[in-house]
Design an enzyme around this catalytic site. Structure first.
Site, PDB file in Angstrom:
ATOM      1  N   GLY A  45       5.978   3.094   8.634  1.00 30.13           N
ATOM      2  CA  GLY A  45       5.967   4.285   7.796  1.00 30.13           C
ATOM      3  C   GLY A  45       4.681   5.047   8.028  1.00 30.13           C
ATOM      4  N   GLN A  50      -1.975  11.042   6.808  1.00 28.56           N
ATOM      5  CA  GLN A  50      -2.621   9.993   7.628  1.00 28.56           C
ATOM      6  C   GLN A  50      -3.010  10.517   9.015  1.00 28.56           C
ATOM      7  OE1 GLN A  50       0.624   6.946   6.444  1.00 28.56           O
ATOM      8  NE2 GLN A  50      -1.167   5.695   6.876  1.00 28.56           N
ATOM      9  N   CYS A  95      -1.086  -0.963   5.609  1.00 27.48           N
ATOM     10  CA  CYS A  95      -1.113   0.493   5.821  1.00 27.48           C
ATOM     11  C   CYS A  95      -1.959   0.790   7.054  1.00 27.48           C
ATOM     12  CB  CYS A  95      -1.737   1.154   4.588  1.00 27.48           C
ATOM     13  SG  CYS A  95      -1.886   2.946   4.716  1.00 27.48           S
ATOM     14  N   LEU A  96      -1.472   1.686   7.909  1.00 29.37           N
ATOM     15  CA  LEU A  96      -2.242   2.022   9.114  1.00 29.37           C
ATOM     16  C   LEU A  96      -3.572   2.675   8.764  1.00 29.37           C
ATOM     17  CD1 LEU A  96       0.659   3.303  11.408  1.00 29.37           C
ATOM     18  CD2 LEU A  96      -0.644   1.189  11.690  1.00 29.37           C
ATOM     19  N   HIS A 137       5.462   3.617  -1.183  1.00 29.69           N
ATOM     20  CA  HIS A 137       4.151   3.531  -0.516  1.00 29.69           C
ATOM     21  C   HIS A 137       3.817   4.882   0.140  1.00 29.69           C
ATOM     22  CE1 HIS A 137       1.070   1.398   2.127  1.00 29.69           C
ATOM     23  NE2 HIS A 137       1.252   2.552   2.765  1.00 29.69           N
ATOM     24  N   GLU A 138       4.778   5.434   0.892  1.00 29.00           N
ATOM     25  CA  GLU A 138       4.520   6.696   1.614  1.00 29.00           C
ATOM     26  C   GLU A 138       4.393   7.871   0.644  1.00 29.00           C
ATOM     27  OE1 GLU A 138       3.592   6.449   4.547  1.00 29.00           O
ATOM     28  OE2 GLU A 138       4.320   4.410   4.872  1.00 29.00           O
ATOM     29  N   HIS A 141       0.978   8.318  -0.710  1.00 22.87           N
ATOM     30  CA  HIS A 141       0.058   9.041   0.183  1.00 22.87           C
ATOM     31  C   HIS A 141       0.106  10.549  -0.104  1.00 22.87           C
ATOM     32  CE1 HIS A 141      -1.515   6.072   2.990  1.00 22.87           C
ATOM     33  NE2 HIS A 141      -0.309   5.576   3.214  1.00 22.87           N
TER      34      HIS A 141
END
Ligand code: Y12
Ligand code: CO
Length: 172
Positions: A45, A50, A95-96, A137-138, A141
């Site tokens: 994701g 990001q 998470c990236l 989660h996304e 962001h």
């Protein structure tokens, strides 16, 4: 094009992203670049912020039963809104933008979400389990939140301790 992923503690990750208003070539290039970036970094994701673009756009691509990420299963999500949610699930998230840290987060187990696709068409979707976790989660962001903000006080302290230790090791 693979874009740079911004990471904790970059303040830009705490921005509130703006609604997408133009479903044009520029948006399509952003989504294509986000896909390339997510695949290159082994993500499932990715939100636009990001890659330092403060727009309400995100991608999700969960592995199938053979653990393969097939492009046909890619979900491109623009301007999403959760319209209903139920239950709770605890899942170990990563998470990236928070590399090398994974921890348990509690979220709704089932959600109904309304969003637009890359052409501006409205889509309604019901999700549960890992897909519901990924959406939440996304979507965090898009509102400037990271999963580490949802940890208990003690878990958050553990994260900060590990992060500082890693920073010191990098300087050596
Ligand atoms: C469940 C939990 C979290 C999400 C949000 C999407 N998260 C990711 O895509 C995380 C990816 C990730 C990939 C990493 O790289 C490798 O595994 C090679 C990684 O590793 C390091 O940082 C070293 C960390 C996170 C959706 C659903
Ligand atoms: Co993330």
């Amino acid at each position: 094009m693979i874009r740079e992923i911004i990471t904790y503690p970059d303040k830009r990750l705490h921005q509130n992203s703006k609604d997408v208003e133009k479903f044009d070539e520029e948006l399509h290039t952003l989504l294509d670049d986000m896909y390339e970036t997510m695949m290159a970094k082994n993500g499932i994701g990715l939100a636009a912020i990001q890659v330092a673009v403060p727009l309400r756009a995100l991608l999700i691509l969960l592995p199938d039963e053979n653990d393969e990420q097939k492009k046909e299963n890619l979900i491109e999500v623009i301007n999403p809104k959760i319209i209903d949610k139920r239950g709770s699930i605890v899942y170990q998230e990563g998470c990236l933008s928070v590399p090398e840290y994974y921890d348990d987060v509690k979220r709704a187990e089932w959600i109904a979400v309304e969003y637009q696709d890359r052409d501006g068409n409205t889509i309604k979707k019901e999700c549960d389990g890992l897909l519901a976790v990924a959406f939440q989660h996304e979507m965090d962001h898009l509102d400037g939140h990271l999963f580490i903000e949802r940890l208990s006080y003690l878990r958050r302290k553990k994260f900060e301790k590990e992060w500082k230790k890693r920073q010191r090791a990098k300087k050596k």
